[in-house]
Motif scaffolding. Structure first.
Motif, short mmCIF file in Angstrom:
data_model
loop_
_atom_site.label_atom_id
_atom_site.label_comp_id
_atom_site.label_asym_id
_atom_site.label_seq_id
_atom_site.Cartn_x
_atom_site.Cartn_y
_atom_site.Cartn_z
N ALA A 1 50.43 -12.75 42.24
CA ALA A 1 50.48 -14.03 42.97
C ALA A 1 51.93 -14.47 43.20
O ALA A 1 52.26 -15.08 44.22
CB ALA A 1 49.71 -15.11 42.21
N HIS A 2 52.80 -14.12 42.25
CA HIS A 2 54.22 -14.44 42.42
C HIS A 2 54.83 -13.76 43.65
O HIS A 2 55.87 -14.20 44.14
CB HIS A 2 55.02 -13.96 41.21
N GLN A 3 54.23 -12.68 44.11
CA GLN A 3 54.81 -12.02 45.29
C GLN A 3 54.83 -12.99 46.47
O GLN A 3 55.76 -12.98 47.27
CB GLN A 3 54.05 -10.73 45.64
N LEU B 1 57.32 -9.69 34.29
CA LEU B 1 58.18 -10.32 35.28
C LEU B 1 57.78 -9.85 36.67
O LEU B 1 57.49 -8.66 36.88
CB LEU B 1 59.66 -9.99 35.01
N GLU B 2 57.82 -10.80 37.61
CA GLU B 2 57.32 -10.55 38.97
C GLU B 2 58.33 -9.85 39.86
O GLU B 2 58.50 -10.21 41.03
CB GLU B 2 56.88 -11.87 39.59
N THR B 3 59.06 -8.85 39.32
CA THR B 3 60.04 -8.11 40.12
C THR B 3 59.43 -7.72 41.47
O THR B 3 58.26 -7.34 41.54
CB THR B 3 60.51 -6.89 39.31
N ASN C 1 57.06 -21.62 41.30
CA ASN C 1 56.66 -20.27 40.91
C ASN C 1 55.49 -20.30 39.95
O ASN C 1 54.43 -19.75 40.19
CB ASN C 1 57.80 -19.54 40.18
N GLU C 2 55.74 -20.94 38.81
CA GLU C 2 54.81 -20.76 37.68
C GLU C 2 53.55 -21.61 37.81
O GLU C 2 52.47 -21.19 37.37
CB GLU C 2 55.53 -21.02 36.36
N GLY C 3 53.67 -22.78 38.40
CA GLY C 3 52.47 -23.59 38.63
C GLY C 3 51.52 -22.88 39.59
O GLY C 3 50.30 -22.83 39.36
N PHE C 4 52.08 -22.28 40.63
CA PHE C 4 51.25 -21.56 41.61
C PHE C 4 50.64 -20.30 41.00
O PHE C 4 49.45 -20.00 41.22
CB PHE C 4 52.08 -21.19 42.85
N ALA C 5 51.44 -19.53 40.27
CA ALA C 5 50.90 -18.29 39.68
C ALA C 5 49.84 -18.61 38.64
O ALA C 5 48.86 -17.87 38.48
CB ALA C 5 52.04 -17.45 39.09
N THR C 6 50.02 -19.71 37.92
CA THR C 6 49.00 -20.11 36.95
C THR C 6 47.74 -20.58 37.68
O THR C 6 46.62 -20.25 37.29
CB THR C 6 49.55 -21.24 36.04
ZN ZN Z 1 54.93 -16.40 36.15
#
Ligand code: ZN
Ligand code: TRP
Length: 466
Positions: free
Chosen positions: A320-322, A298-300, A339-344
């Motif tokens: 990348a989630h940061q 998790l991108e805490t 979030n997830e499309g960009f981090a992927t």
């Molecule tokens: Zn993610």
């Protein structure tokens, strides 16, 4: 969401408040109760639209041997409407007292709602401080998708994970990504243990066999990105070339296996800064722990959590989630693909820049390998089917495919400009999918994105052309 839902909910909330109103002692009631949920399309009970939190001051103590959490939450917020009452989200635990503006307030609990009725009504625009004292055995919650969040136990302590609605298991708050705030989190633990959280470690102090760790996160943070990790950790501190402090805390059983990947952290952050723009926070790092019930990373904020030794790819993703998720945070849970499309897509770009397949090759392989009945096409990334599916493959892989379609349309240089510009435009804020499509159109006024939005972002099934 059907309009009747919030109406019913408000009626229930008023019924709950009635006894409080009867015992309340002030005249001249002019406010109305707060929002009872910001009406997130996927988590309608989360948050309250009647106020905006600026700061959480959490003073926590946890003893793993007794599984007892004691907390005081001091919440500084601004009323966005006249308020006679408002809701905080809190799951489990016992509330001992609630004060608003230094005066005892009436409170009532129903499910996840802690409804607070201040002694005096609050005026729209007024900044007010709420103090909640609470204690109890914090709970592990089950997500709509069946995974575990909230307060997770580890062999030597505990780990708090909050996506999407798990922070309410360990502190009262406005548990919706749209209400970001600064945090000071102090955690007192038996002195043979450590406590790690978001931001920078401001101080540690040991007294009477216990140590208090004070963590400070100045930049706005969504509640789902707050974390606390309690246990024994191998800590390593360093500074990046530009001066950014790094703090990594690793469960000793994972230290050897984590060493190689964590040694890459500075290089990954450096590469991501070159691609995405300046790192958005005042510190960085990682937490490697062993939660008993959860196996996901998790991108805490500032310090992503890994459920065991990470690999390079997962580090690239969570870091990348940061930028995408933590700094630019979804307006609602419907916007999860931001979030997830960009981090992927960050993983695809990393591969492309490090001797792996190009993003085009990754895109082609995904498209070719996934026949029409493949789960990656089961719903469009811009509109997940329901709360149980916001972390499914369409949000990740097909979300990344949307970005690649934009890249094909505008070309590499303009695409990198969009990635960086989007992070800059909404730095430390919130943004919706509609804002993203408008932003892309504005950056490339000569291009037509209609088919991408229609077929790739919002369309059902496998788009006809890759
Ligand atoms: Zn993610
Ligand atoms: N956001 C995490 C990641 O991909 C995954 C995740 C953890 C998640 N818990 C979740 C996604 C709950 C949706 C809901 O880095």
């Amino acid at each position: 969401m059907p309009r009747s839902v919030p109406v019913v909910r408000t009626a229930l909330a008023l019924a709950v408040l009635l006894p409080l109103a009867l015992t309340g002692c002030d005249g001249g009631v002019h406010g109305t109760p707060g929002g009872y949920g910001l009406h997130d399309p996927y988590f309608p009970r989360a948050g309250d639209g009647g106020y905006d939190v600026a700061h959480y001051g959490l003073t926590l103590a946890y003893d793993p041997a007794r599984h007892l959490l004691t907390g005081t939450a001091v919440i500084t917020a601004r009323a966005t409407q006249d308020l006679s009452a408002f809701d905080l989200d809190l799951k489990g635990l016992q509330v001992r007292s609630v004060d608003v503006a230094g005066e005892g307030a009436a409170f009532q609990r129903a499910g996840q709602e802690l409804t607070v009725r201040p002694h005096h009504d609050l005026d729209r625009g007024e900044t007010f401080r709420t103090t909640v004292r609470y204690a109890g055995a914090p709970e592990t919650l089950t997500d709509p998708d069946g995974s575990k969040e909230g307060w997770l136990r580890t062999a030597d302590g505990a780990l708090a994970l909050g996506e999407p609605v798990g922070s309410m298991a360990w502190f009262p708050g406005d548990d919706h990504p749209s209400d970001k705030a600064a945090y000071d989190i102090a955690v007192t633990v038996p002195k043979d243990l450590q406590a790690v959280s978001n931001g920078e470690l401001a101080s540690t102090a040991t007294a009477a066999g216990r140590t208090t760790y004070r963590w400070h996160e100045a930049e706005p943070m969504a509640s789902y990105l707050a974390t606390v990790a309690i246990g024994r950790f191998t800590v390593s501190r360093s500074t990046l070339k530009g001066g950014l402090p790094l703090y990594t805390a690793v469960d000793p059983t994972q230290a050897a296996a984590s060493r190689a990947a964590l040694a890459e952290l500075p290089g990954i952050l450096d590469w991501e800064q070159r691609v995405f723009g300046p790192y958005p926070f005042s510190s960085a790092g990682a937490i490697v722990d062993r939660p008993k019930d959860a196996g996901y990373a998790l991108e805490t904020q500032t310090r992503p959590v890994f459920p065991g030794a990470p690999d390079t790819r997962t580090l690239v993703h969570e870091l990348a989630h940061q930028w995408y998720g933590d700094s630019v945070t979804p307006a609602t849970w419907q916007d999860m693909w931001l979030n997830e499309g960009f981090a992927t897509y960050a993983e695809w770009l990393w591969d492309e820049d490090h001797g792996g397949p190009t993003a085009q090759q990754t895109f082609d392989r995904l498209y070719d390998d996934a026949s029409a009945d493949d789960p990656v096409w089961s719903f469009p990334p811009g509109r997940p089917s329901d709360a149980a599916h916001i972390s499914d493959r369409p949000v990740y892989a097909r979300g990344a495919m949307v970005l690649h379609k934009i890249r094909q349309t505008v070309g590499d240089v303009a695409f990198l400009g969009i990635l960086r510009g989007w992070a800059a435009a909404h730095r430390h804020g919130n943004a919706s999918t509609a804002q993203f499509t408008a932003y892309v159109e504005q950056q490339a006024p000569g291009d037509d994105f209609g088919a991408i939005w229609r077929d790739w972002l919002y369309g059902d099934g496998r788009p006809a052309h890759p």
